[in-house]
Design a protein around this motif. Structure first.
Motif, PDB file in Angstrom:
ATOM      1  N   ALA A 209     -39.962  14.124-140.102  1.00 29.56           N
ATOM      2  CA  ALA A 209     -40.991  13.747-141.318  1.00 29.56           C
ATOM      3  C   ALA A 209     -40.939  12.184-141.299  1.00 29.56           C
ATOM      4  CB  ALA A 209     -40.235  13.870-142.580  1.00 29.56           C
ATOM      5  N   LEU A 210     -42.344  11.795-141.520  1.00 26.90           N
ATOM      6  CA  LEU A 210     -42.850  10.376-141.643  1.00 26.90           C
ATOM      7  C   LEU A 210     -43.469  10.020-142.597  1.00 26.90           C
ATOM      8  CD1 LEU A 210     -43.171   7.721-139.550  1.00 26.90           C
ATOM      9  CD2 LEU A 210     -45.501   8.860-139.049  1.00 26.90           C
ATOM     10  N   ALA A 253     -29.844   5.917-138.742  1.00 28.02           N
ATOM     11  CA  ALA A 253     -28.583   6.872-139.261  1.00 28.02           C
ATOM     12  C   ALA A 253     -28.632   7.940-138.892  1.00 28.02           C
ATOM     13  CB  ALA A 253     -28.476   6.499-140.680  1.00 28.02           C
ATOM     14  N   GLU A 254     -27.460   8.498-138.844  1.00 17.59           N
ATOM     15  CA  GLU A 254     -27.314  10.067-138.642  1.00 17.59           C
ATOM     16  C   GLU A 254     -26.796  10.617-139.908  1.00 17.59           C
ATOM     17  OE1 GLU A 254     -25.920  11.880-134.983  1.00 17.59           O
ATOM     18  OE2 GLU A 254     -26.004   9.540-134.350  1.00 17.59           O
ATOM     19  N   GLU A 277     -22.812  17.265-138.809  1.00 21.43           N
ATOM     20  CA  GLU A 277     -24.080  16.566-138.779  1.00 21.43           C
ATOM     21  C   GLU A 277     -25.101  17.183-138.876  1.00 21.43           C
ATOM     22  OE1 GLU A 277     -23.921  14.440-134.955  1.00 21.43           O
ATOM     23  OE2 GLU A 277     -26.053  14.348-135.227  1.00 21.43           O
ATOM     24  N   ILE A 278     -26.604  16.766-139.413  1.00 22.11           N
ATOM     25  CA  ILE A 278     -27.712  17.681-139.351  1.00 22.11           C
ATOM     26  C   ILE A 278     -28.769  17.095-138.790  1.00 22.11           C
ATOM     27  CG2 ILE A 278     -26.893  19.621-140.976  1.00 22.11           C
ATOM     28  CD1 ILE A 278     -28.799  18.374-142.888  1.00 22.11           C
ATOM     29  N   LEU A 279     -28.918  15.735-139.060  1.00 19.71           N
ATOM     30  CA  LEU A 279     -30.252  15.188-138.547  1.00 19.71           C
ATOM     31  C   LEU A 279     -30.135  13.467-138.411  1.00 19.71           C
ATOM     32  CD1 LEU A 279     -31.260  13.316-141.238  1.00 19.71           C
ATOM     33  CD2 LEU A 279     -32.211  15.759-141.971  1.00 19.71           C
ATOM     34  N   GLY A 280     -31.083  13.061-137.863  1.00 24.19           N
ATOM     35  CA  GLY A 280     -30.894  11.615-137.590  1.00 24.19           C
ATOM     36  C   GLY A 280     -32.324  10.935-138.137  1.00 24.19           C
ATOM     37  N   CYS A 281     -32.214   9.690-138.652  1.00 20.31           N
ATOM     38  CA  CYS A 281     -33.354   9.418-139.522  1.00 20.31           C
ATOM     39  C   CYS A 281     -33.245   7.626-139.329  1.00 20.31           C
ATOM     40  CB  CYS A 281     -33.073   9.762-141.007  1.00 20.31           C
ATOM     41  SG  CYS A 281     -31.479   9.124-141.698  1.00 20.31           S
ATOM     42  N   GLY A 282     -34.161   6.876-139.870  1.00 19.04           N
ATOM     43  CA  GLY A 282     -34.164   5.542-140.213  1.00 19.04           C
ATOM     44  C   GLY A 282     -35.503   4.939-140.532  1.00 19.04           C
ATOM     45  N   MET A 283     -35.582   3.745-140.652  1.00 20.29           N
ATOM     46  CA  MET A 283     -36.720   2.789-140.927  1.00 20.29           C
ATOM     47  C   MET A 283     -37.626   2.544-139.746  1.00 20.29           C
ATOM     48  SD  MET A 283     -36.540   2.778-144.139  1.00 20.29           S
ATOM     49  CE  MET A 283     -37.830   1.952-144.546  1.00 20.29           C
ATOM     50  N   TYR A 302     -40.356   5.283-143.317  1.00 17.36           N
ATOM     51  CA  TYR A 302     -39.021   6.012-142.685  1.00 17.36           C
ATOM     52  C   TYR A 302     -39.426   7.203-141.900  1.00 17.36           C
ATOM     53  CZ  TYR A 302     -38.910   9.148-146.787  1.00 17.36           C
ATOM     54  OH  TYR A 302     -39.496   9.996-147.769  1.00 17.36           O
ATOM     55  N   ALA A 303     -38.464   7.438-140.935  1.00 13.17           N
ATOM     56  CA  ALA A 303     -38.771   9.019-140.305  1.00 13.17           C
ATOM     57  C   ALA A 303     -37.391   9.538-140.314  1.00 13.17           C
ATOM     58  CB  ALA A 303     -39.267   8.388-138.918  1.00 13.17           C
ATOM     59  N   LEU A 304     -37.469  10.911-140.120  1.00 17.74           N
ATOM     60  CA  LEU A 304     -36.039  11.624-140.075  1.00 17.74           C
ATOM     61  C   LEU A 304     -36.683  12.795-139.110  1.00 17.74           C
ATOM     62  CD1 LEU A 304     -36.189  14.250-142.118  1.00 17.74           C
ATOM     63  CD2 LEU A 304     -36.469  12.310-143.575  1.00 17.74           C
ATOM     64  N   GLY A 305     -35.689  13.297-138.436  1.00 21.17           N
ATOM     65  CA  GLY A 305     -35.918  14.501-137.416  1.00 21.17           C
ATOM     66  C   GLY A 305     -34.654  15.424-137.606  1.00 21.17           C
ATOM     67  N   MET A 306     -34.908  16.520-137.187  1.00 19.69           N
ATOM     68  CA  MET A 306     -33.884  17.438-137.065  1.00 19.69           C
ATOM     69  C   MET A 306     -34.043  18.689-136.242  1.00 19.69           C
ATOM     70  SD  MET A 306     -33.895  19.154-140.955  1.00 19.69           S
ATOM     71  CE  MET A 306     -35.089  18.078-141.742  1.00 19.69           C
TER      72      MET A 306
END
Ligand SMILES: [Zn+2]
Length: 339
Positions: A209-210, A253-254, A277-283, A302-306
């Motif tokens: 997601a972005l 972050a995770e 743990e389920i996903l990684g993310c950050g600005m 921000y972005a996150l991915g799983m």
């Protein structure tokens, strides 16, 4: 000659055969090279020129009628044969079995639905990518170890044509074409050169997601993550963020969620910690925004991915990753009720 043709025509129209052998005999009698019709064809040479047209017409008609009649008889034998095979024609037909959604599709849909409720729309991109969209635009330096970490499948030994190793390439493609506000979710298949085992596969699925707009902060990210975790697992789910590193986000972050199997008390699945743990993310790193033509002084994101497999494992406790691609009907049928 015309009389002869008409006589044969009558014969043919009334011909009957009790079985396939008799029918074959009829075929030989009329249609073979030495048959009645072939003989007439031979005689046709001797027909007076002014009658050729008329006689020829009748002759052709005879030939056609004979062929049709033989086909008709043949078809009736074939039908009789199937009925003789003791088939009960009054029996109800076999029901058409409905297909079921693949567990990964179910979970992908659920993730997309949750983010859809937050205003994200789905974006897709190619699986065969180039270096720019998979690595360079996302802040992977030329000699960055992450390029080795993600064992990449290159196509035809060309370092610029490769199978995408993550769906982040779709984010680049959207940001290149569109100015903020951008709020997208990118589901898709990705490839890495890994040995296939119960916990790794050479292809798997991700959702990223972005969100890029003015004044997007880490607090927005955290709120979206909490909403997602509660919607996806249960309203009691807790989240925690641990600092991490990704080339394309800063800070990164995770995210862990409280183990949904033991409720956070500790079990073999969460290795006794109560967290998974389920996903990684950050600005989004300002360099990435600039690479895609977005002014990082005005916008942030921000972005996150799983991994979809990971989430599916958590939801359905599938212990072996290979089950997802083996198409074992006994495995897939278990998800019928989830459709
Ligand atoms: Zn647990």
């Amino acid at each position: 000659m015309l009389d002869k043709i008409n006589a044969l025509l009558q014969e043919v129209e009334q011909m009957k055969a009790a079985n396939a052998e008799e029918l074959e005999a009829l075929r030989i009698k009329y249609l073979s090279k030495k048959g009645e019709i072939a003989a007439l064809m031979n005689d046709f040479r001797n027909v007076a020129a002014d009658q050729k047209r008329e006689v020829g017409k009748h002759l052709n008609q005879l030939k056609e009628t004979t062929q049709n009649r033989i086909n008709e008889l043949k078809a009736s034998f074939e039908n009789v044969q199937t009925i003789n095979d003791d088939i009960d024609l009054t029996r109800t037909a076999y029901p058409i079995e409905l297909g079921t959604r693949h567990p990964l599709s179910l979970v992908k849909k659920e993730i997309c639905d949750i983010f859809g409720r937050l205003g994200f729309s789905i974006a897709e991109g190619p699986e065969i990518e180039d270096d720019w969209h998979v690595f360079s635009s996302l802040n992977f330096a030329e000699d960055h170890p992450a390029r080795d970490m993600q064992d990449t499948f290159f196509i035809q030994h060309n370092p610029d044509v490769l199978l995408r190793t993550h769906t982040s390439s779709v984010q680049t493609r959207v940001m290149e074409k569109q100015q903020p506000p951008i709020r997208i979710i990118c589901p898709g298949r990705v490839y890495r050169n890994e040995a296939i085992s119960y916990r790794a596969h050479c292809f798997f699925h991700q959702v990223e997601a972005l969100y890029v707009d003015k004044n997007v902060s880490f607090a927005d990210l955290k709120q979206a993550l909490l909403f997602f975790a509660k919607e996806m697992f249960s309203p009691e789910t807790k989240i925690r963020l641990r600092p991490s590193y990704f080339p394309f986000t800063e800070p990164s972050a995770e995210m862990d969620i409280s183990c949904n199997i033991c409720g956070g008390k500790g079990c073999p699945f969460c290795k006794g910690t109560g967290w998974v743990e389920i996903l990684g993310c950050g600005m989004v790193d300002p360099n990435v925004l600039e690479n895609c033509g977005i002014d990082s002084k005005v916008y942030s994101g921000y972005a996150l991915g799983m991994g979809i497999e990971r989430i599916t494992n958590l939801k359905y406790q599938v212990k072996d990753l290979r089950m997802f691609s083996e198409n074992d009907i006994r495995f897939l049928r278990q998800f019928e009720s989830a459709n």
